[in-house]
Design a protein around this motif. Sequence first.
Motif, mmCIF file in Angstrom:
data_model
loop_
_atom_site.group_PDB
_atom_site.id
_atom_site.type_symbol
_atom_site.label_atom_id
_atom_site.label_comp_id
_atom_site.label_asym_id
_atom_site.label_seq_id
_atom_site.Cartn_x
_atom_site.Cartn_y
_atom_site.Cartn_z
ATOM 1 N N LEU A 1 41.787 30.146 33.298
ATOM 2 C CA LEU A 1 41.922 30.398 34.734
ATOM 3 C C LEU A 1 43.133 29.660 35.302
ATOM 4 C CD1 LEU A 1 38.292 30.464 36.187
ATOM 5 C CD2 LEU A 1 39.716 32.342 35.373
ATOM 6 N N VAL A 2 43.441 28.494 34.749
ATOM 7 C CA VAL A 2 44.638 27.772 35.181
ATOM 8 C C VAL A 2 45.886 28.594 34.853
ATOM 9 C CG1 VAL A 2 46.054 25.721 34.775
ATOM 10 C CG2 VAL A 2 43.574 25.492 35.053
ATOM 11 N N ALA B 1 47.957 37.984 33.188
ATOM 12 C CA ALA B 1 47.767 39.019 34.199
ATOM 13 C C ALA B 1 46.306 39.107 34.633
ATOM 14 C CB ALA B 1 48.212 40.373 33.656
ATOM 15 N N ALA B 2 45.385 38.912 33.681
ATOM 16 C CA ALA B 2 43.959 39.026 33.973
ATOM 17 C C ALA B 2 43.175 38.364 32.848
ATOM 18 C CB ALA B 2 43.544 40.494 34.119
ATOM 19 N N VAL B 3 41.938 37.993 33.171
ATOM 20 C CA VAL B 3 40.997 37.448 32.186
ATOM 21 C C VAL B 3 39.741 38.303 32.237
ATOM 22 C CG1 VAL B 3 39.576 35.461 31.523
ATOM 23 C CG2 VAL B 3 41.875 35.092 32.431
ATOM 24 N N ARG B 4 39.297 38.748 31.065
ATOM 25 C CA ARG B 4 38.117 39.611 31.001
ATOM 26 C C ARG B 4 37.054 38.986 30.112
ATOM 27 N NH1 ARG B 4 38.588 45.820 29.585
ATOM 28 N NH2 ARG B 4 39.943 45.037 27.945
ATOM 29 N N ILE B 5 35.797 39.053 30.579
ATOM 30 C CA ILE B 5 34.644 38.709 29.744
ATOM 31 C C ILE B 5 33.953 40.027 29.391
ATOM 32 C CG2 ILE B 5 32.453 37.496 29.557
ATOM 33 C CD1 ILE B 5 33.377 35.517 31.586
ATOM 34 N N GLY C 1 40.854 37.732 42.369
ATOM 35 C CA GLY C 1 39.867 38.768 42.607
ATOM 36 C C GLY C 1 38.932 38.816 41.406
ATOM 37 N N PHE C 2 37.645 39.031 41.652
ATOM 38 C CA PHE C 2 36.653 39.100 40.577
ATOM 39 C C PHE C 2 35.843 40.376 40.739
ATOM 40 C CE2 PHE C 2 32.305 38.665 39.126
ATOM 41 C CZ PHE C 2 32.455 38.178 37.842
ATOM 42 N N ASN C 3 35.665 41.105 39.637
ATOM 43 C CA ASN C 3 34.811 42.290 39.626
ATOM 44 C C ASN C 3 33.989 42.306 38.352
ATOM 45 O OD1 ASN C 3 35.671 44.416 41.905
ATOM 46 N ND2 ASN C 3 37.505 43.353 41.195
ATOM 47 N N CYS C 4 32.681 42.494 38.488
ATOM 48 C CA CYS C 4 31.826 42.782 37.337
ATOM 49 C C CYS C 4 31.399 44.240 37.484
ATOM 50 C CB CYS C 4 30.612 41.862 37.294
ATOM 51 S SG CYS C 4 29.558 42.168 35.837
ATOM 52 N N TYR C 5 31.725 45.043 36.474
ATOM 53 C CA TYR C 5 31.570 46.500 36.586
ATOM 54 C C TYR C 5 30.189 46.927 36.126
ATOM 55 C CZ TYR C 5 36.537 46.268 37.368
ATOM 56 O OH TYR C 5 37.769 45.964 37.897
ATOM 57 N N TRP D 1 38.852 38.928 36.062
ATOM 58 C CA TRP D 1 39.553 38.150 37.081
ATOM 59 C C TRP D 1 41.023 38.516 37.043
ATOM 60 C CZ3 TRP D 1 35.762 35.494 34.236
ATOM 61 C CH2 TRP D 1 34.798 34.808 34.968
ATOM 62 N N PHE D 2 41.671 38.555 38.204
ATOM 63 C CA PHE D 2 43.119 38.722 38.263
ATOM 64 C C PHE D 2 43.610 38.016 39.514
ATOM 65 C CE2 PHE D 2 41.314 42.110 40.739
ATOM 66 C CZ PHE D 2 42.175 42.295 41.807
ATOM 67 N N ASP D 3 44.887 37.706 39.555
ATOM 68 C CA ASP D 3 45.470 37.046 40.720
ATOM 69 C C ASP D 3 45.659 38.092 41.805
ATOM 70 O OD1 ASP D 3 47.062 35.763 42.633
ATOM 71 O OD2 ASP D 3 48.113 34.569 41.130
#
Length: 278
Positions: free
Chosen positions: A38-39, A47-51, A186-190, A242-244
């Motif tokens: 996240l840092v 660009a983004a982090v995905r779980i 921004g955070f989205n769980c689909y 997550w993305f900026d």
Amino acid sequence: MNTALHDAALVAENTEVIQHIDPLFDVLSKDEPARSDLVRLAAGTLAAVRIPHHLSAERCAELIKALDTADFDTYDERRIFPPVTKFGPAVFDYYLDGTIRPEYWEHAERSRATWKQIVGDDDPLDTLVAELRRIWQGPVEPATVGGRELFVGMVRELTGGARMHFDELMREFPGVFDHELVAQFGFNCYISVPEEGGELVVYRRRWKPSDDEKRIGYGWNESVAADEPRVQVKPTVGDSVWFDSRNYHAINPNTAGRRLSLAFFCGVTTENKLVLWS
């Protein structure tokens, strides 16, 4: 293997990197992200982090079924059009003359009570926030205005996509929140994804004043960022991303199926907290 190559190897097959001029602007797909990830996102070296499968497909299906009984509304159509269907208040809709309109707090309380009825004791939002606390290794709590906690956990359904835009609290609502932020995600769980379309596109480009020559309503013409590196992320059911959100981003229209996500923003404060709001 160096860090950049290792992270690139973790990118999921359904993530497309377009105009990959910048080798650091990539998507990290990882079962257990670390604080350092996240840092890096805040620093602009991801660009983004995905779980993947952050929530199980079964749990997502149960939530969709439960949401069938909920009343959805839309963002203020004077600001965002075509309409975007949602459950829960967006603080964006209630900003007026340097403060939050009183109706926001009423809407927030009603939505919290309805959400509790929908999910019962097995709240998926608790699962997502608990994981965020593990990742951040520090305080994670709702953002506040005048000491009052903001609503967290909007459910959004987009079918027509979303025009290229950015979200940056410190620029849009200066001095309103009780926090000074140094980064925003921004955070989205689909919980449902369309068979076709619905991809998230994130550009390695932030707003600058001259861009407003190409503003269209709540967004901007994509020619503003046409020559910039960008990534396109097509999530699967249960994925969190997550993305900026200070970067320009857009959502492609759906051509088949529903796109529903459990969404909120994360802000990194000057006290090294993560604060959340929708």
